[in-house]
Design an enzyme around this catalytic site. Sequence first.
Site, mmCIF file in Angstrom:
data_model
loop_
_atom_site.group_PDB
_atom_site.id
_atom_site.type_symbol
_atom_site.label_atom_id
_atom_site.label_comp_id
_atom_site.label_asym_id
_atom_site.label_seq_id
_atom_site.Cartn_x
_atom_site.Cartn_y
_atom_site.Cartn_z
ATOM 1 N N SER A 146 45.675 46.619 13.705
ATOM 2 C CA SER A 146 45.297 46.348 15.093
ATOM 3 C C SER A 146 45.292 44.908 15.680
ATOM 4 O O SER A 146 45.868 44.696 16.606
ATOM 5 C CB SER A 146 43.965 47.151 15.398
ATOM 6 N N TYR B 174 30.670 48.874 10.471
ATOM 7 C CA TYR B 174 30.870 47.435 10.581
ATOM 8 C C TYR B 174 30.013 46.861 11.559
ATOM 9 O O TYR B 174 29.165 45.634 11.106
ATOM 10 C CB TYR B 174 32.415 47.197 11.078
ATOM 11 N N SER C 31 44.955 45.044 8.999
ATOM 12 C CA SER C 31 44.839 44.532 10.273
ATOM 13 C C SER C 31 46.129 44.945 11.135
ATOM 14 O O SER C 31 46.369 44.079 11.809
ATOM 15 C CB SER C 31 44.439 43.042 10.351
ATOM 16 N N HIS D 294 33.619 39.505 5.309
ATOM 17 C CA HIS D 294 32.562 39.703 5.798
ATOM 18 C C HIS D 294 31.838 38.616 6.365
ATOM 19 O O HIS D 294 30.617 38.895 6.359
ATOM 20 C CB HIS D 294 31.557 41.105 5.327
ATOM 21 N N ASP E 15 41.097 37.802 11.477
ATOM 22 C CA ASP E 15 42.307 38.758 11.446
ATOM 23 C C ASP E 15 43.338 38.305 12.596
ATOM 24 O O ASP E 15 44.510 37.899 12.345
ATOM 25 C CB ASP E 15 42.231 40.019 11.752
ATOM 26 N N GLY F 105 45.847 51.520 10.432
ATOM 27 C CA GLY F 105 44.556 51.677 9.759
ATOM 28 C C GLY F 105 44.414 51.496 8.408
ATOM 29 O O GLY F 105 43.309 52.325 7.958
ATOM 30 N N GLY G 117 43.834 48.487 6.775
ATOM 31 C CA GLY G 117 42.828 47.464 6.285
ATOM 32 C C GLY G 117 43.740 46.301 5.988
ATOM 33 O O GLY G 117 43.101 45.261 5.550
#
Length: 407
Positions: A150, A244, A148, A55, A194, A144, A146
């Site tokens: 996507s 997020y 990545s 983050h 990512d 989905g 974690g």
Amino acid sequence: MGTMTQHEFIRFLTDLPEEQMKAELTKAFTERYGAGTEEIMMIASPARINIIGEHIDYNGGKVFPAAIDRYLYVLLRKRADTTIIYDDIRFPGALEFSSTETFCYRRENQYANYLNGMLAMLQKGGYKLTSGFEVLFFSKLPAGGGISSSAALEVGFGRAVAELFGFKVDAVELAKMGQESEHVFMNMQCGIMDQFSIAMGKKECAMLLDTATLEYEYVPLVLGDYRIVVMNTNKQRALVDSKYNERCAECMEGLALLQKIKTVYNLCDLTSADLSAVEAAITDECIFKRVRHCITENERVLAAVAALKAGDLPKLGELLKASHDSLRRDYEVTGIELDALADTANAERGCLGARMTGAGFGGCAIALVQKDAVAEFTARVGKAYTEKTGLTASFFACEAGDGAHRV
Ligand code: GLA
């Protein structure tokens, strides 16, 4: 697919060595779309883990991710007309568009939004689709989860389209397009980590990426007798994007308050030495905690890279634990499932340290585990996790792999 059920076919593909899988996927492609004269292009696009630096990629921080040796595959071929067809072996059903349309987000388009978002970014960059094309996806990544999936989809698909049409898009540009697509198409205000790690990953290496400048350095992931084990909470993730975006907004608020007392461009420009001044300037405790996480996490990244380079794996493990603690107490993105995994993993003999990886709120954690202890470790952590949460975790050991590439 022959006489196999869809489920059997997926299992069969998943267990095949890459060369055979490639042949089977090509066969499935021509069964799906018919034989044709145009070449079928195939791209492998990896998942990523983030070793440390969570983050802070939207706060100008340094992060330390790696692409891993788990891939999703994109097969595609040009068509003579303007039709674009997407299909997926796991989620069969055609989603159709046109190469001449203006792409926009539509909820009913499901996963195609990630793809159309990339096409919109390519169009915006001046790259013109000269015909339609047909696509078949096959993913070995938990969706989905974690790690990545996507970004793997965006970058892999973007690379595939660029190669198919001969667009000269380099990996960094592709990563930026993926990030922008998340921002404007998907309304997810993510950082660049990512997409960058998936586009630029290198076998056996992690990368130290400065998200303020995009300068990067490959660092050999030399773990000796240790392995990185990915632990998936298998928690149904809900509202991750809005939580997020809420954290991003909190960081911006913290930065704005600090800019009243100091010239500072990013939260991660600050160091622990600034913490008392930061505390004085930010009276809201929640915002202060978010800022403190960013500052300390950025320092942990540099310490972790130094520890890895020095071969000091116990020190790296300690930093992983400290990172998780900060994400739990200051940034508040872990949740009971990730805490349960990290806590039980950290109590295991043979584990040097564990932490959540990625956005959090469910998803995955990673642990640094002695290689001969991996089987016992996963059995014991899995059992304790189910007792604590009622859920079943899944585990796999991974190595750093290459970024999205043609196969
Ligand atoms: C998600 C985002 C990344 C990064 C991580 C948290 O994976 O896509 O940009 O912010 O969360 O480190």
